[in-house]
Enzyme design. Structure first.
Site, PDB file in Angstrom:
ATOM      1  CG  HIS A  75      -0.220   0.695   2.704  1.00  0.00           C
ATOM      2  ND1 HIS A  75      -0.468  -0.935   3.968  1.00  0.00           N
ATOM      3  CD2 HIS A  75      -0.087   1.235   2.997  1.00  0.00           C
ATOM      4  CE1 HIS A  75      -0.150   0.189   4.542  1.00  0.00           C
ATOM      5  NE2 HIS A  75       0.087   1.064   4.629  1.00  0.00           N
ATOM      6  CG  ASP A 105      -0.489  -4.027   2.537  1.00  0.00           C
ATOM      7  OD1 ASP A 105       0.681  -3.219   1.961  1.00  0.00           O
ATOM      8  OD2 ASP A 105      -0.344  -3.688   3.798  1.00  0.00           O
ATOM      9  CB  SER A 182       2.865   1.727   5.812  1.00  0.00           C
ATOM     10  OG  SER A 182       1.787   1.774   6.730  1.00  0.00           O
TER      11      SER A 182
END
Lengths: 266, 573
Positions: A75, A105, A182
């Protein structure tokens, strides 16, 4: 930690029976030395990890080989193939996204013509224990982007194999994970990558900040798909199709489950 | 071996310390703690009027008696289901409810369960290690394990004196004495125990928050004990000790004399500048008027005691965050945290520096105590412990608050005058002090709303370094009011991204800047600054920051195939 000399001193004091005040201070010293020991390990592992960390797209990534393979979340890099990545010493590199695992992911990037870059090895995420100390390196709220200094946070493994938040098998940690973390690594105190940090849970929906729950994708799952990411560019997760199911609520004698009510032919 | 002998001595001398000693967690690994406590932690669900409830409970008797709160299991709840960490489920029955205290006792038909003891919450000290275990986001119900978090006891206060804050959607309404912790408290963990370093329940997690702190709180075990005494009398002996390597209680007596509470009133309801707009979890869904109001409340400093640091009691000097004194002030009063009389000393603002988020106050009357040592130099390292001591939001309390974390990054903002830490920061401890393990003062907790998208207690916080404070303190004492500290400026824009050459390539030269006066041109590549090689744009930026305004620097430039050297006098940004 406690030298022989101190030990004998203690015994002498005890034998005279005037020790209460001394005991307190000695105990304090003991408490402090335990904190100092752990501090030393966190400092050492931070020093090792920071050179292998990269800033990418307002978020994070980590070098996993000396020739420039970088792991991050899918992402984070979903909307482009070419990326400028920066290391904490200010060096920038052009990197190309070469493999994606949208379901897991995870994305793999490669820095062109790289060699002898600092990198981190994978640990065995199956041997993690709840309660094990970990550090997280990242770029929360993009706070490090102007001075290129990543953020290190410390915490414990809170739970393992969590089925949560789009991740079918996640590591839960109470180390602070915020937007911008992230793609960054979750690291044990021996300096090994045991996960790639992905998502966080917030206490109240609109406040997008850590509340002691962050999720990471386990390293062993990534390791399994790494060859495919390198060669095929896309990881396709297996799925079972052709089942009609209905959920069953947990009762006194059984946990919540799903019941297969029809298997579609072929 | 020596360690064991020492522990033995401790047992003998302290006395009343029953139960097996568990080995000290190796390298900070708390697995044994989780393993020992987990079997006593249950996930709970029930329904009431078509609403579903969910939370945590703790087994306190081996025959199935368990403790939770009425916010998890309301008095008339139906379909109470109790889930153990071994995957077994039981029907639960309410035995007792004490609604004002939110205490609920449940019973299940089971035997030989592993139970936890209720400890003595009066013995709990600020800085003690503490754990939370619970059904956080259904970790027990879905995945057979209570989620585990470690923290410390960060505060003790009475919510009725400070003003409580309740989450709208949750039914917690308790007002009264609480124990606050930095261990994770999330949806689903309410009703669960707060566990001491001795492995005993010292409180149950409730969903009431202090307005200024907004950290998880627990109802103290001694209130629970008196509430449930007709149903259960806890055994006198304590559980097996779970030694903890990170507890900071020993620091408290040394550092708390430096902490003051500030009662600041404003001419009009003036607040610090509005924080930057908050990122939405889902950008497609703009906030409703209700959530907008909640966001506003979340971003607004409450009217309660704020934190400050007493640096020179004889002269009455107190440091705090600039944000606390921004706006038109009516009155500033300083209360020493350790002062039993709680005397309020009127004070005036002497000087401030907005950039450093720093303000100096002076009380009209002299105070007593030692001066705070401001170091010339601190050898900060990423990963070292950073312990924040703040004022207690409860005006009657003598205990400070404490949150602990590590140094996350060394050089942030305003030319690296601030450092970043992951200790929890909230309205209650902004303006408070950060100490290292030896009790050395290393920074002042700032708010620094820009450029940081600030999240209360998010684990991303900034403190202005004690060394920077020492540098600027004479200016503040002299009454200076500084909006921006002068930053050195060369006056070039650099090509960003990867280059085919080593150095910093000039993209633009700002007219009339130091760079233009020195003859630097677009397309030049800076390869050396004062004989230190420059390999990257970022490197040059960081190097410039280490110089002062008006300082002369030698710059070596690659211009096409020539190498030339120029001199520039850095200007003010």
């Amino acid at each position: 930690m406690i030298s022989k000399k101190k030990y004998s001193f203690w015994v002498v004091v005890l034998s005279f029976g005037i020790f209460n005040a001394l005991l307190v201070s000695a105990e304090d010293k003991d408490i402090k030395s335990l904190a100092l020991n752990l501090q030393q390990k966190i400092i050492q592992v931070s020093e090792k990890v920071i050179p292998a960390y990269v800033f990418i797209a307002g978020a994070s990534g980590v070098l996993v080989s000396p020739d420039g393979y970088v792991l991050t979340n899918y992402h984070v890099v979903a909307n482009s193939v070419k990326w400028d990545v920066f290391r904490a010493d200010g060096k920038s590199y052009e990197a190309e996204r070469i493999g994606c695992d949208p379901t897991g992911d995870i994305a793999l990037l490669k820095i062109k013509d790289a060699k002898e870059l600092p990198y981190l090895e994978f640990g065995d995420s199956d041997t993690l224990e709840v309660g094990q100390p970990v550090i997280v390196v990242g770029n929360p709220f993009t706070i490090g982007i102007s001075d290129l200094e990543p953020t290190v946070t410390f915490g414990l493994i809170s739970a393992l194999h969590r089925f949560q938040n789009d991740y079918s098998d996640a590591i839960q940690t109470d180390a602070a994970i915020n937007p911008g973390n992230s793609g960054g690594p979750l690291i044990t105190l021996d300096g090994k990558i045991v996960g790639i940090n992905g998502k966080l849970e917030t206490e109240i929906g609109f406040i997008f900040a850590n509340t002691g729950i962050g999720y990471a994708i386990p390293a062993n799952q990534i390791k399994r798909f790494l060859p495919k990411l390198k060669t095929e560019g896309q990881v396709v997760h297996a799925e079972i199709t052709g089942l009609r199911v209905e959920p069953i609520q947990a009762t006194e004698n059984s946990r919540s489950s799903i019941k297969v009510i029809e298997v579609v032919k072929n | 071996m020596k360690k064991q002998i020492l522990q033995l001595i401790l047992i003998i001398t302290v006395g009343g310390w029953v139960g097996p000693a568990i080995a000290e967690p190796k390298d900070g690994n708390y697995y044994e703690v989780w393993k020992q406590i987990s079997p006593s932690i249950v996930g709970l669900t029930c329904t009431l009027d078509n609403a579903k409830f969910h939370g945590t409970g703790a087994i306190i008797k081996s025959d199935g008696l368990m403790l939770t709160t009425s916010s998890v299991i309301p008095p008339k709840a139906k379909d109470i289901l109790v889930r153990l960490n071994n995957g077994k489920s039981y029907k639960g029955k309410i035995v007792f409810t004490d609604e004002p205290n939110e205490v609920t006792l449940l019973d299940i038909e089971a035997d030989n369960l592993i139970s936890l003891n209720l400890g003595d919450s009066d013995k709990v000290k600020i800085g003690d290690a503490a754990y939370t275990l619970g059904d956080s986001l259904s970790s027990i119900i879905n995945d057979d394990q209570p989620a585990f978090s470690r923290g410390i006891i960060s505060g003790r206060y009475s919510l009725e004196k400070e003003g409580a804050y309740h989450l709208e959607e949750i039914t917690g309404k308790y007002i009264g004495e609480v124990i606050e912790t930095t261990a994770a408290v999330n949806g689903g963990i309410d009703g669960g125990p707060l566990i001491s370093a001795d492995g005993e329940i010292i409180g149950i997690i409730i969903l009431s928050y202090s307005k200024s702190r907004r950290l998880g709180t627990a109802l103290p075990s001694n209130i629970i004990k008196s509430s449930i005494k007709e149903y259960f009398s806890p055994p006198e002996q304590s559980a097996g000790k779970l030694p903890d390597p990170v507890s900071f209680n020993y620091l408290l007596d040394k550092v708390k004399p430096f902490i003051v509470g500030l009662r600041i009133t404003y001419e009009e309801k003036s607040q610090p500048p509005e924080p930057p707009p908050r990122r939405q979890p889902d950008p497609m869904e703009p906030p409703t008027p209700e959530t907008s109001a909640e966001i506003k409340e979340y971003s607004t400093r409450p009217d309660s005691l704020l934190s400050g640091i007493l640096v020179d009691p004889a002269k009455g000097y107190v440091l705090t965050s600039y944000h606390h004194i921004a706006g038109k002030l009516k009155e500033v009063k300083v209360i020493k945290q350790t002062d039993k009389s709680k005397k309020e000393y009127p004070a005036k603002v002497v000087g401030w520096c907005q950039d450093f988020d720093l303000a100096l106050l002076k009380t009209e009357e002299a105070m007593t105590g030692e001066d705070l040592r401001l170091p010339d130099q601190t050898n900060l390292k990423v990963g070292q412990w950073a312990i924040i001591i703040g004022n207690n939001p409860d005006p009657t309390a003598f205990e400070t608050t404490m949150t602990a974390g590590i140094v996350s990054a060394l050089n942030r903002l305003i030319n690296g005058k601030a450092f970043q830490l992951d200790a929890k920061i909230n309205y209650g401890n902004i303006g408070g002090a950060v100490f290292d393990l030896d009790g050395n003062f290393i920074g002042l907790v700032g708010q620094f709303a820009h450029p940081l998208e600030w999240g209360l207690n998010s684990g991303v916080g900034l403190a202005v370094k004690s060394t920077a404070i020492k540098e600027i303190l004479p200016d503040l004492i002299a009454g200076k009011k500084i909006e921006k500290t002068p930053l050195p400026f060369l006056g070039v824009q650099l090509v960003s991204g990867a280059l085919d050459v080593k150095g910093a390539k000039i993209d633009q030269v700002i007219p009339d800047s130091a760079a233009e006066k020195a003859g630097i041109k677009v397309g030049d590549v800076i390869i050396q600054l004062n004989n230190k090689s420059v390999t990257e744009s970022r490197e040059l930026i960081n190097m410039i920051r280490t110089y002062k305004v008006k300082e002369k620097v030698k710059i070596k430039i690659q211009r096409e195939d020539k190498t030339i050297e120029v001199e520039a006098v850095l200007e003010q940004r």
